[in-house]
Design an enzyme around this catalytic site. Structure first.
Site, PDB file in Angstrom:
ATOM      1  N   THR A   1       0.823  -1.208   0.000  1.00  0.00           N
ATOM      2  CA  THR A   1       0.000   0.000   0.000  1.00  0.00           C
ATOM      3  C   THR A   1       0.858   1.260   0.000  1.00  0.00           C
ATOM      4  OG1 THR A   1      -1.559   1.271   1.370  1.00  0.00           O
ATOM      5  CG2 THR A   1      -0.095  -0.222   2.519  1.00  0.00           C
ATOM      6  N   ASP A   2       0.294   2.356  -0.486  1.00  0.00           N
ATOM      7  CA  ASP A   2       1.007   3.632  -0.410  1.00  0.00           C
ATOM      8  C   ASP A   2       1.083   4.167   1.019  1.00  0.00           C
ATOM      9  OD1 ASP A   2      -1.656   4.363  -0.091  1.00  0.00           O
ATOM     10  OD2 ASP A   2      -1.672   5.830  -1.720  1.00  0.00           O
ATOM     11  N   GLU A   3       0.289   3.592   1.929  1.00  0.00           N
ATOM     12  CA  GLU A   3       0.283   4.102   3.300  1.00  0.00           C
ATOM     13  C   GLU A   3       1.592   3.839   4.037  1.00  0.00           C
ATOM     14  OE1 GLU A   3      -3.326   3.698   5.593  1.00  0.00           O
ATOM     15  OE2 GLU A   3      -4.433   3.127   3.791  1.00  0.00           O
TER      16      GLU A   3
ATOM     17  N   TYR B   1      -1.755  -0.460  11.007  1.00  0.00           N
ATOM     18  CA  TYR B   1      -1.893  -1.136   9.715  1.00  0.00           C
ATOM     19  C   TYR B   1      -0.709  -0.845   8.809  1.00  0.00           C
ATOM     20  CZ  TYR B   1      -3.148  -1.456   4.785  1.00  0.00           C
ATOM     21  OH  TYR B   1      -3.121  -1.702   3.431  1.00  0.00           O
TER      22      TYR B   1
ATOM     23  N   LYS C   1       2.356  -3.329   7.324  1.00  0.00           N
ATOM     24  CA  LYS C   1       2.628  -3.526   5.896  1.00  0.00           C
ATOM     25  C   LYS C   1       4.054  -3.096   5.558  1.00  0.00           C
ATOM     26  CE  LYS C   1       0.434  -4.766   2.958  1.00  0.00           C
ATOM     27  NZ  LYS C   1       0.320  -6.152   2.399  1.00  0.00           N
TER      28      LYS C   1
END
Length: 360
Positions: free
Chosen positions: A133-135, A159, A163
């Site tokens: 994810t870009d997060e 989260y 990741k």
């Protein structure tokens, strides 16, 4: 080509399975633990396809994964199995640590043992594709900048931290053991079959039920939106054409504030499902207390995947959102049981982590 898709009963994973199975030359094994967000109904279009198989298993079970890899003669692993909802990670981070970090470690071990046992000719073609994810990059200021593949990691939530850790493990297995891996980091996905805890399906279904439409803070947070079927096409390209050790950012080039997203859904529903008395769905919008650690803005620079692999999105935000709204209006058979039995739209992510919620 034989694919193992982990998390294939989830939102993005099921889109990947449906996309891959459209090619009769592919064989797809879907491995999913079937947590709350896993839904075999999302695979109904392919459940009887000759080139599709479902296996209920946990990526933390190395032996089970290894047996499936060997039995189905897998060429490409696409690892999409993950806990993915930021609000749930705030309430119960333990499940995110177990699946996203420990699970990635376990499946890497299984993939490494399998890869080492392949004939030399097969080794070169094997890929372990880790979908992220870009997060993991943190957030961006409102006044510019985009995430590129070299952006330093700065996760803000349990989260995104889990990741980020899984991404580092994948890279380490490539550098240390030579496992041929590719990685991809995507922006916010949306589209059909999206579990209704996320913003777009939650707003659509609340609006259809004449319930309030919650918007965090002032709704000024910005996301880049990617239609899930475009993402599935990108993932196939990364898995089959990507260079080992490389990562690819996948974005929709469709930045919108959260408030704009909600208002656009309201306007689409005003045309498709008008409210009684001519009221606008915008009147259902309710601003609520922001969640802890809410990232301001995400924006993906997807020029590398366009340049190296020839991928660009086919849907813009307006066309993709219209398709999404139409799908939810027409497919209560899919989301109705979820709203009745599994998630009714309650607020998550209050910020009080509670280990008692993580014992399932």
């Amino acid at each position: 080509m034989n694919f193992l898709v982990t998390g294939g009963a989830g939102f993005i994973g099921s889109a990947v399975c449906r996309h891959l199975c459209a090619n009769p030359a592919h064989r797809v094994t879907n491995l999913d633990k079937l947590t709350y967000a896993g839904n075999l109904a999302s695979l109904r279009p392919i459940e009887n396809a000759h080139n599709y198989r479902f296996e209920q298993a946990d990526i933390r079970d190395e032996r089970a994964v290894l047996e499936i890899l060997r039995r189905d003669d897998i060429d490409i692993v696409m690892n999409l199995a993950a806990e993915s909802h930021v609000d749930r990670s705030i309430d119960g981070p333990g499940a995110f640590i177990e699946t996203n970090i420990v699970g990635t470690y376990r499946i890497l071990n299984a993939a490494l043992e399998y890869w080492r046992g392949l004939p030399e000719g097969r080794k070169a073609g094997f890929r372990f594709h880790h979908v992220s994810t870009d997060e993991v990059f943190g957030d961006l200021p409102f006044d510019g900048g985009m995430f590129v593949e070299e952006t330093p990691y700065a996760p803000s939530s349990p989260y995104s931290a889990s990741k980020a850790a899984s991404d580092h493990l994948v890279r380490a297995w490539h550098e240390t053991y030579g496992l041929p891996v590719v990685l991809s980091n995507c922006s916010n996905n949306y589209g059909p079959y999206h579990f209704p805890e996320k913003l777009i399906p939650l707003v659509i279904l609340n609006a259809l039920d004449e319930r309030s439409l919650p918007v965090y803070g002032a709704g000024a947070n910005v996301r880049d939106w990617l239609f899930v079927e475009d993402h599935a096409r990108a993932l196939e390209l990364v898995a089959t054409k990507g260079q080992p050790g490389e990562s690819y950012n996948v974005g929709g080039n469709s930045e919108r504030t959260n408030l704009t997203v909600v208002e656009t859904i309201c306007d689409l529903l005003d045309l498709r499902r008008p409210r009684a008395g001519g009221k606008s769905h915008r009147q259902l919008i309710a601003f609520v207390t922001d969640r802890p650690g809410h990232d301001r803005r995400y924006a993906i620079d997807a020029s590398k995947i366009a340049r190296d692999l020839g991928w660009t999105p086919r849907e813009n935000f307006d066309s993709g959102l219209a398709r999404t709204v139409d799908w939810y209006v027409d497919n209560k058979w899919w989301w109705g049981p979820i709203r009745e039995q599994r998630y009714a739209g309650e607020r998550l992510g209050g910020g009080q982590a509670d280990d008692r919620k993580e014992t399932a």
